[in-house]
Design an enzyme around this catalytic site. Structure first.
Site, PDB file in Angstrom:
ATOM      1  N   ASN A 298      -0.123  -0.261  -5.251  1.00 12.04           N
ATOM      2  CA  ASN A 298      -0.735  -1.455  -5.823  1.00 12.04           C
ATOM      3  C   ASN A 298      -2.159  -1.586  -5.297  1.00 12.04           C
ATOM      4  OD1 ASN A 298      -0.773  -4.001  -7.249  1.00 12.04           O
ATOM      5  ND2 ASN A 298      -0.634  -5.013  -5.262  1.00 12.04           N
TER       6      ASN A 298
ATOM      7  N   HIS B  24      -5.007  -4.650  -4.470  1.00 14.10           N
ATOM      8  CA  HIS B  24      -5.064  -6.095  -4.265  1.00 14.10           C
ATOM      9  C   HIS B  24      -6.499  -6.499  -3.943  1.00 14.10           C
ATOM     10  CE1 HIS B  24      -3.553 -10.070  -3.337  1.00 14.10           C
ATOM     11  NE2 HIS B  24      -4.274 -10.057  -2.234  1.00 14.10           N
TER      12      HIS B  24
ATOM     13  N   SER C 189      -7.997  -3.685  -1.388  1.00 17.40           N
ATOM     14  CA  SER C 189      -7.111  -2.784  -0.650  1.00 17.40           C
ATOM     15  C   SER C 189      -6.145  -2.102  -1.615  1.00 17.40           C
ATOM     16  CB  SER C 189      -6.273  -3.561   0.381  1.00 17.40           C
ATOM     17  OG  SER C 189      -7.060  -4.418   1.176  1.00 17.40           O
TER      18      SER C 189
ATOM     19  N   ASP D  19       2.447  -7.994  -1.171  1.00 18.18           N
ATOM     20  CA  ASP D  19       1.117  -7.563  -0.705  1.00 18.18           C
ATOM     21  C   ASP D  19       1.134  -7.195   0.779  1.00 18.18           C
ATOM     22  OD1 ASP D  19       0.074  -8.084  -3.255  1.00 18.18           O
ATOM     23  OD2 ASP D  19      -0.357 -10.166  -2.755  1.00 18.18           O
TER      24      ASP D  19
END
Length: 214
Positions: free
Chosen positions: A108, A110, A137, A146
């Site tokens: 992912n 973020h 990030s 997260d």
């Protein structure tokens, strides 16, 4: 062997487009074999269509529970036989079962310098806190929102004249640099996550990940 990538989206798909561009240039070391959106009006679906990438819509609103949606999502993802699943603006909190299914193969991006500002509205929160810098990030996904091991970060100074929109624009530019880099590391076999942390070329990265210098 070229790695197979599935990208999950919910919106405009600017990070998807960046990954498509790098894949077409051959420097991603992987091919995007499928794009899945939980929203039918996501512009990222048009980006996939323009690149002749198979895509589909799986509307979460038609499922009775998060778990039911995730089970169906798993089935569709697995039909593409991916080596890596990439979240690119996929606005869903994933169930523990889903995350465990792709542990170590799920990434992912973020828009904050994690662990600061998990969740939403990160740009305004950084401004409200009076931070000197902000950024983005890329991390491996775990069951903690997260909170997974960080792969790479990029920073930008916060300027006196910044508002949320101007800060977001600069962070987007950084996202488009670090996400393809992280994906290429993984697809070329240079990147993995172990019990000891994130390994790049068999070197353990710091907890804040690799920092991309401007």
């Amino acid at each position: 062997m070229t790695q197979r990538i599935v990208v999950l989206i919910s919106g405009s798909g600017s990070n998807l487009q960046t990954l498509i561009d790098h894949s077409q240039k051959g420097d991603l070391h992987g091919n995007i074999v499928g794009v899945i959106s939980n929203k039918a009006d996501a512009f990222g679906l048009v980006r996939a269509q323009n690149a002749s990438i198979p895509s589909l819509v799986l509307d979460h609103k038609t499922f009775a529970s998060r778990e039911d949606f995730d089970l169906a999502l798993i089935e569709h993802i697995d039909s593409f036989k991916p080596d890596l699943v990439v979240l690119a603006g996929f606005m869903r909190i994933l169930s523990a079962e889903f995350v465990r299914r792709y542990q170590g193969h799920l990434m992912n991006i973020h828009p904050s310098l994690l662990p600061r500002y998990k969740g939403l509205n990160t740009h305004q929160r950084a401004l409200d806190a009076g931070d000197a810098e902000h950024g983005c990030s890329v991390h491996f996904v775990t069951e903690e929102l997260d909170g997974g091991p960080i792969i790479i970060q990029a920073k930008t100074p916060i300027l006196m004249e910044d508002d949320s929109a101007s800060l977001q624009a600069r962070v987007h530019t950084l996202e488009h640099k670090i996400y393809p880099l992280a994906v290429s590391w993984f697809c070329s076999g240079r990147l993995r996550v172990t019990d000891d942390g994130v390994m790049l070329d068999d070197n353990c990265l710091p907890s804040s990940g690799f920092e991309l210098k401007a």
